[in-house]
Design a protein around this motif. Structure first.
Motif, PDB file in Angstrom:
ATOM      1  N   ARG A 278       0.772  -1.119  -0.121  1.00  0.00           N
ATOM      2  CA  ARG A 278      -0.169  -0.029  -0.052  1.00  0.00           C
ATOM      3  C   ARG A 278       0.786   1.288  -0.003  1.00  0.00           C
ATOM      4  N   THR A 279       0.400   2.256  -0.849  1.00  0.00           N
ATOM      5  CA  THR A 279       1.449   3.473  -0.874  1.00  0.00           C
ATOM      6  C   THR A 279       0.290   4.684  -0.719  1.00  0.00           C
ATOM      7  N   TYR A 280       1.059   5.646  -0.048  1.00  0.00           N
ATOM      8  CA  TYR A 280       0.383   7.110   0.227  1.00  0.00           C
ATOM      9  C   TYR A 280       1.444   8.099  -0.182  1.00  0.00           C
ATOM     10  N   ASN A 281       0.671   9.104  -0.660  1.00  0.00           N
ATOM     11  CA  ASN A 281       1.717  10.641  -1.215  1.00  0.00           C
ATOM     12  C   ASN A 281       1.559  11.519  -0.218  1.00  0.00           C
ATOM     13  N   THR A 282       2.959  11.854  -0.026  1.00  0.00           N
ATOM     14  CA  THR A 282       3.064  13.089   0.855  1.00  0.00           C
ATOM     15  C   THR A 282       3.397  14.366   0.053  1.00  0.00           C
ATOM     16  N   SER A 283       4.319  14.162  -0.910  1.00  0.00           N
ATOM     17  CA  SER A 283       4.804  15.342  -1.465  1.00  0.00           C
ATOM     18  C   SER A 283       3.854  16.361  -1.962  1.00  0.00           C
TER      19      SER A 283
END
Length: 375
Positions: free
Chosen positions: A141-146
Motif C-alpha cells: 500500500r502506498t500513500y503520497n506526501t509530496s
C-alpha cells in the motif's frame, strides 16, 4: 561460486535541487527555513568478480558534507573483504568510527554502504531485494506526501491529491501543525471532501505541537476518520506519545527522526505509537532496519517507513503485517527507473537488487566523489 572480494568503493555527494522550496510546520513555527535541496551520499561497491551494488543515505538542510567525510574516513576498511559478510562489515566500520558514537550522523553515513552491500548481494543472486530477504507480498500500500506541504495552497493540495489518486496512489497525507489550528482543520476538511470518505487520509504535524495542543487537535481531527496522526509531539517524547496512543481513537505514528535502533527500542517498549516509521538511511541501513522490524512485529505495531521508497518498498514487503510505503516523487531525477503504482499499491520491481541505477542528471549534480581501492 568462488569467494569474491570487494575491489573498490566509490562515494559520491549529490545535491538534488527541489523545484519549489518546501515548507512544513517547522517553517511556520520559525524553527527551520524552507527546504530547497536534499544532499545524498551514494556508495557504489564493485567486487573482483564484477558485481556492483549501490546504496544511499541523505540529509535535509544540513549534515550532508559530514556524512560524506565520515564515510570517506572508514570505507577503505571494506577493500579485500567478502561482500556477503554484511553484518560483520557493518560492525567493523562502526568500530572504525566508534569515537563519534553509534547513532546520528555516523550511523547515517554507514547506511549508504550497508544498503549497497545488500543491493550487491541481491544482484549476485539475481533477485529483487525483497525476494532475497523473504517477501510476504509483491506490492505494498502506498500513500503520497509530496503534494501536501504547507507552502502549497489548499486548492493546490486538493488538485495534487486528485492527481495522485488518479495515478494509483492508495492514500493521501497532508501537513498540519500551523500556529492556527483552525487553518489545519480547514485544510484537512478540504482534502477529505476532495478524496472522499473511503480514501485513507493521514496528517503530519512534524513535532510542532505540545502535549495539550496535540490532544485537543487530535480530538478535533477525529471526525475525518484519519488513518493516523504523525509526529504530533517531539520525536523523543515517549511518554507524551504513549498518552496520546492510549487516549485518542486515531492511531499515532512516529519514529522517522530517530537515528538508531536503541532509540526505536525505547519508543516501542514505551507503547508510544500504533504505527512505527523507521527510516533505513537514518538508523544505519538495512541491517539495522531488519532488527527494528522484528521488535515492531513482536509488539504488534503497524509499519510505515519514512521517505526513500526505493529502499523501503523492498523492506516493507517483508513485514508480516500489511504495511504502508511513502510515495515521494522528489527522487525521480536521480534514477533511470520509476516505481510503478497500481490500484493503491506500489509494485516490487522485477529487476535484481533495489532495481535502480543513477541517472546522467544525478552524475551532473555530483559535488564530490572519491574512489577507494582500484577499478
Amino acid at each position: 561460486m568462488s569467494r569474491d572480494a570487494i575491489r573498490s568503493v566509490k562515494l559520491s555527494s549529490i545535491t538534488l535541487p527541489l523545484e519549489v522550496p518546501i515548507s512544513d510546520a517547522k517553517v511556520f513555527t520559525g524553527r527551520q527555513r524552507p527546504m530547497t535541496e536534499v544532499v545524498f551520499l551514494f556508495a557504489e561497491i564493485t567486487t573482483e568478480q564484477g558485481f556492483e551494488g549501490i546504496g544511499f543515505t541523505y540529509s535535509k538542510r544540513a549534515g550532508g558534507p559530514a556524512q560524506y567525510r565520515h564515510a570517506q574516513e572508514v570505507a577503505d576498511g571494506l577493500i579485500g573483504e567478502d561482500p556477503n559478510d554484511i553484518a560483520r562489515l557493518l560492525v567493523k566500520l562502526q568500530w572504525a568510527g566508534a569515537s563519534v558514537g553509534r547513532s546520528g550522523l555516523a550511523t547515517q553515513a554507514l547506511a549508504a554502504i550497508d544498503v549497497a552491500l545488500y543491493d550487491l548481494k541481491a544482484k549476485r543472486a539475481g533477485l529483487p531485494l525483497a525476494k532475497l530477504l523473504g517477501a510476504h507480498r509483491d506490492s505494498v500500500r502506498t500513500y503520497n506526501t509530496s503534494g501536501g506541504f504547507l507552502n502549497a495552497s489548499l486548492e493546490e493540495v486538493q488538485e495534487r491529491a486528485s492527481q495522485s489518486v488518479a495515478e494509483g496512489i492508495g492514500g493521501i497525507k497532508v501537513k498540519v501543525g500551523l500556529p492556527d489550528g483552525a487553518e489545519d482543520v480547514r485544510r484537512v476538511a478540504g482534502v477529505r471532501e476532495t478524496i472522499g470518505d473511503d480514501m485513507p487520509l493521514m496528517v503530519d504535524a512534524n513535532q510542532q505541537w505540545d502535549r495539550s495542543t496535540a490532544l485537543r487537535m487530535g480530538r478535533r481531527l477525529e471526525e475525518f476518520d484519519l488513518t493516523w496522526i504523525e509526529e504530533p509531539l517531539d520525536a523523543y517524547d515517549v511518554e507524551g506519545h504513549a498518552r496520546l496512543t492510549r487516549t485518542l481513537d486515531t492511531p499515532i505514528a512516529t519514529g522517522e527522526m530517530l537515528a538508531s535502533v536503541a532509540e526505536h527500542e525505547r519508543l516501542i517498549a514505551g507503547d508510544a505509537c500504533d504505527i512505527i516509521q523507521p527510516d533505513a538511511p537514518r538508523v544505519g541501513g538495512i541491517t539495522q532496519f531488519l532488527r527494528l522490524m522484528t521488535f515492531a512485529d513482536q509488539k504488534g505495531l503497524d509499519l510505515a517507513p519514512h521517505f526513500a521508497m526505493e529502499i523501503h518498498l523492498h523492506l516493507a514487503a517483508c513485514y508480516p503485517r500489511e504495511p504502508w510505503v511513502e510515495h515521494f516523487d522528489w527522487l525521480n531525477p536521480l534514477f533511470e527507473q520509476r516505481l510503478e503504482t497500481r490500484d493503491g499499491r506500489m509494485l516490487i520491481p522485477e529487476r535484481p537488487g533495489l532495481g535502480i541505477t543513477l541517472s546522467e542528471q544525478a552524475r551532473q549534480w555530483t559535488t564530490e566523489s572519491v574512489t577507494l581501492g582500484t577499478r
